[in-house]
Structure formats: structure tokens, C-alpha cells
Design an enzyme around this catalytic site. Sequence first.
Site, PDB file in Angstrom:
ATOM      1  N   LEU A 186      -1.092   9.055   2.517  1.00 22.08           N
ATOM      2  CA  LEU A 186      -0.146   9.311   3.597  1.00 22.08           C
ATOM      3  C   LEU A 186       1.222   8.711   3.286  1.00 22.08           C
ATOM      4  CD1 LEU A 186      -2.744   8.504   6.371  1.00 22.08           C
ATOM      5  CD2 LEU A 186      -1.924  10.785   5.743  1.00 22.08           C
ATOM      6  N   PRO A 187       2.283   9.218   3.922  1.00 24.17           N
ATOM      7  CA  PRO A 187       3.635   8.831   3.517  1.00 24.17           C
ATOM      8  C   PRO A 187       4.178   7.549   4.124  1.00 24.17           C
ATOM      9  CG  PRO A 187       3.731  10.594   5.136  1.00 24.17           C
ATOM     10  CD  PRO A 187       2.281  10.374   4.835  1.00 24.17           C
ATOM     11  N   THR A 222       1.054   3.887   0.071  1.00 24.88           N
ATOM     12  CA  THR A 222       1.850   2.690  -0.164  1.00 24.88           C
ATOM     13  C   THR A 222       2.404   2.236   1.180  1.00 24.88           C
ATOM     14  OG1 THR A 222       2.451   3.409  -2.389  1.00 24.88           O
ATOM     15  CG2 THR A 222       3.822   1.715  -1.382  1.00 24.88           C
ATOM     16  N   LYS A 300       1.351  -3.153  -5.171  1.00 21.19           N
ATOM     17  CA  LYS A 300       2.046  -1.868  -5.300  1.00 21.19           C
ATOM     18  C   LYS A 300       3.522  -2.007  -4.956  1.00 21.19           C
ATOM     19  CE  LYS A 300       2.996   2.393  -5.898  1.00 21.19           C
ATOM     20  NZ  LYS A 300       2.466   3.517  -5.127  1.00 21.19           N
ATOM     21  N   LYS A 378      11.527   4.310   1.176  1.00 19.69           N
ATOM     22  CA  LYS A 378      10.581   3.668   2.094  1.00 19.69           C
ATOM     23  C   LYS A 378       9.932   2.453   1.452  1.00 19.69           C
ATOM     24  CE  LYS A 378       6.502   4.927   2.094  1.00 19.69           C
ATOM     25  NZ  LYS A 378       5.209   4.550   1.479  1.00 19.69           N
TER      26      LYS A 378
END
Length: 402
Positions: A186-187, A222, A300, A378
Site C-alpha cells: 500500500l502507498p 513503506t 527501510k 512520502k
Amino acid sequence: MVSIDAFAHNQRFLLAASDIVLYSKNFYLSQKFCHRYSSNMNKMVPLSSMSRYVRGHHLLYSNSKQLHQSLLRASWSMNTSACNGHTPFSFSSKTADDESTMRSPINVAFVGLGNMGRQMALNLAKPNDDLPPFHLTVHDLQESNVSSFFQHAERIEGLVDSSSLSAASDLTSVGESSPDFVITSLPTCEASEDVVGDIVQSLPPMTNQNDKNGCTFIDTSTISPNVSKKLHQLVTSVSPHHDYVDAPVSGGVKGATDGTLTFMVGCSSPKIFSNVQPLLQRMGKNMIPCGGPGSGSAVKLCNNTALAAQMLGICEAMNLGDALGVDPTVLAGVMNASTAKCWSSEVNNPHPAAAKEIGSGASMNGYEGGFGTALMLKDLNLAVDAGEEEGLALPVAGLTRD
């Protein structure tokens, strides 16, 4: 009776004339003893004390494939309840030929079929004898992403049983399908919170927790380490048999397509890592345990902070080369044979001519299908925010973000 060796990733199975031995990374099982290796335990346990967990340890197989498939199903049907402090197993004496009595397929759900998620889900769908059979349910808010997944799935060689794939109309349906694993790609943090929250609340109640394993969420998004920790607390509060693993990836769309991703895994125990590893191995090449909940997300963010600055450096160098009249393919070749060599120069070079010469990178396709700048922004915002929370200055990350 036959004697064979069969290998599946990091598992080795051996059938001898009077005994069955299962050896894997963490467990050893024989007719006489169950021996579990760990960092803090090295004891031999009589098999008789595990008789209620181990059944049918005298098995006959006519070929290695039958043995391979049955033992894989056995290793995946480990009960998670305690047995005198040891991890119990649930073995079936049914052979691979007895399809009517074999263990039900594992239910896997995949939510998020964007550029990364679609490729990862397609790798999961590919036939592979190294896993027991499983049913894959997919979901995405964009119907076009779901359609694209099934169009690509139809071209998978060897996918003869299309009934092993299905689409869920909404997140409630995903939860009500009683998945053993839910994988998300997912974003944003908000998307992960919404998706995981809706699904975990839709899971059927575990009225008899001794007879049913819980659902394990594998979040490859992430997101903030604090959000990962929050989601782990949420999932485990619904039932102690559920779990949440943060497992963000590195390798880009090419790595997702080729199945060579690196997973940075944050989870509550080595046992949970072992449970999710077979699925991750279908989608990637490296599975790296980073620590407890949230640690995968933390690693990450650190990786992408370095990647963003690295990519900007390569962009500026390639632009400077153009301005000075240097052939971009020559410049990229020199970089990749010198100290500037990195992923941004070698795998995902931002210059179209260099990328075409190398044979990979979004720039060779008009910058389509790569890692979006909005997503990198992001990630940099998350990294800078995390630094501020810890009282740590990140001037290069801040400049890269700006």
C-alpha cells in the site's frame, strides 16, 4: 519403502527404511526424538510426549514428489500451541494421492495491486511444488488493477487451476474468508491502517483457539515504524493467535517482476519469521530479519533516505555529462566500473540512453512503471519526521526532499 533426498529452499526431507526425519532451519523430527534447535534451548524430547501432536509417522511413498508434497503440508500445519515449552507439529498420515482427505489449501489474501503489488502477487500465483497448495484472493480499490492482475495471471505458464485465484469485492470479504495470511502493498501509512484495521475486525471470531491458527498480516508497505508498532498491537489485541509483520521491500518494480526483492522483516519472534519465510521466498531473494515489530520499517526508511540522495547525485552527474558533451552510455559505463557504482547508476539509471544500453530502468520506457517521485517524497517525509522525533538532524535528507 524408498530412501530419497528432496530439497525445498532451506528445507531438507529424508525418508529412510525405519524412520522419518524432517530437518529444517529450526526443527529436527525423528521417530524417536523431537529436537528443536534455538539460541536458548538444546534439549532432546521423547517423541512419546508429543504423540498427541505427531500422527502417522510410518509413511509409505512411491516417489519423491509424493513425499515432498506431504511433508511440505506437514511442515506448514504446525500447531502454534505450547507442548512442554516446545513447538508442536501436526502431521497427517494421508498420502499425496489421497486428494479427498488432504489438508485444505492455505488461504492467502493480497491487497494492493499497484506496480509493485501486482508483480509480487503474480509471483505468488505461479505454480511451485515447494509450497503446499493455497488459494490466493486479491483485492484493490482500482478495478483496473484487479483486471490487469487476472489478465497477466492468464498468461502464467502451468497455471491450470484457475479456481486457486479469486477477487474479493471489499475488505470485509477478505476478512470473512478466514485468510491464514494477508499480504499488503500500500502507498501510505493511512492506507495500511485502514486496510489492516478493517480486515482484522472482519476476521471470524476464534471461538476454539486450540483448533485454529490465527491470521498473520505481512505488510510490505513503506510506512512509519511507529505505525507498524501500532498495527502490531492492534492485530495481536484482537487475538493472541493473530500477528503482524512489517516487511517492506527493496528492489523496485524490476525486483518485484523478477522475484528478487529484498524483504526487511520486523516481527515478534523467530518462529513468526519462519512462518512467513516460505511466502516471502516466492516473491523475493533475500529475507533479512531486522528485529522486533517496527524494525523492518525503520531499516527501510534508512535505506530509502540513502537511495534518494544517491539517485539525485547520479541525476546531476548524468546531466553534467550531457552538458559537457559526454556520451551517456560511456559515462554510465565508467561509473559502473568505478567508485560511483550504485543501484541508481547500474540498475535504474535515470538517463534514457544509459538505461537502454544497460537494459533496465524506468527511463528506458519513458519513465513509466518505476518508483514514483510522490512515493519517494512520502518516504523522505517519514524519515525526516522520524529524525525529528529522535532529535536527530538529517540535513541531506531534508535537502533531498526539498
